[in-house]
Design a protein around this motif. Structure first.
Motif, short mmCIF file in Angstrom:
data_model
loop_
_atom_site.label_atom_id
_atom_site.label_comp_id
_atom_site.label_asym_id
_atom_site.label_seq_id
_atom_site.Cartn_x
_atom_site.Cartn_y
_atom_site.Cartn_z
N UNK A 36 71.32 52.11 0.91
CA UNK A 36 70.19 53.51 1.15
C UNK A 36 69.43 52.69 1.98
N UNK A 37 68.98 53.49 3.08
CA UNK A 37 68.40 53.36 4.65
C UNK A 37 66.80 53.95 4.66
N UNK A 38 65.86 52.88 4.36
CA UNK A 38 64.35 54.67 3.98
C UNK A 38 63.98 54.21 5.79
N UNK A 39 63.12 55.58 5.87
CA UNK A 39 62.98 55.82 7.05
C UNK A 39 61.51 57.11 6.22
N UNK A 40 60.67 56.35 7.28
CA UNK A 40 58.94 57.50 7.42
C UNK A 40 59.84 58.87 7.38
N UNK A 41 58.82 59.88 7.23
CA UNK A 41 58.86 61.54 7.42
C UNK A 41 58.58 61.11 9.74
N UNK A 42 59.44 61.30 10.54
CA UNK A 42 59.12 61.48 11.70
C UNK A 42 59.84 61.36 12.46
N UNK A 43 59.26 61.36 13.72
CA UNK A 43 60.28 60.99 14.68
C UNK A 43 61.54 60.99 14.91
N UNK A 44 62.16 59.33 13.90
CA UNK A 44 63.35 58.61 13.59
C UNK A 44 64.10 59.92 12.58
N UNK A 45 63.24 59.76 11.74
CA UNK A 45 64.69 60.68 10.65
C UNK A 45 64.62 61.81 11.27
#
Length: 167
Positions: A36-45
């Motif tokens: 499970x890779x967590x990304x914050x909501x934003x450009x990377x996501x």
């Protein structure tokens, strides 16, 4: 999509570090192993979901989960960019919803041209379905549903409203 092994490659888009723990716990209880890779909501996501930028040459995840249990202006903008964009990658997007975000989606408040009308299932039920032996057919079904919009999964009510600031 992997679908043939018991290991899953998931991307979780969430500001809340506890959402990854909640998902990991549900997976472990169902006997599912994976990353499970967590990304914050934003450009990377957004780039990950569109397979652009740093993610252009990376393997697509099996599934993208977006924690939309606490809808805010920023999360809604990111959701529009990912779920309702024609540039999205061919990876099903599952929205982790709450009653408030579910109502917004049902009313079409997130995207003026689309209203999501799927009945949400619980996170526990969804993860149990991931654990069954016919995973490839489950992913095909998710892919078919995703042509019509994001797939909705209701998070446990105890989780809604909890943020990393509450820790």
């Amino acid at each position: 999509m992997q679908g043939t092994t018991n290991d899953l490659n998931l991307v979780l888009i969430s500001d809340n570090p506890m959402s990854a723990s909640m998902l990991r716990d549900a997976m472990q209880k169902s006997g599912i192993h994976g990353l499970i890779r967590r990304l914050p909501p934003g450009t990377a996501a957004i780039n990950c979901a569109r397979k652009k930028g740093l993610y252009a040459n990376k393997a697509l995840p099996d599934l993208i989960l977006f924690d939309y249990s606490a809808p805010g202006e920023h999360n809604t903008a990111v959701l529009r960019e990912i779920a309702f964009s024609g540039e999205r990658a061919r990876v099903p997007l599952v929205l982790l919803t709450s009653p408030a975000s579910q109502q917004m989606l049902d009313n079409g408040d997130v995207d003026e041209h689309k209203s999501v009308m799927f009945s949400p299932t619980s996170l526990t039920c969804f993860v149990r379905k991931l654990a069954i032996n016919k995973r490839s057919s489950f992913f095909r079904a998710l892919d078919t549903l995703y042509q019509y919009g994001p797939i909705l999964v209701r998070v446990p009510s105890a989780f809604v409203g909890f943020s990393h600031q509450d820790m």
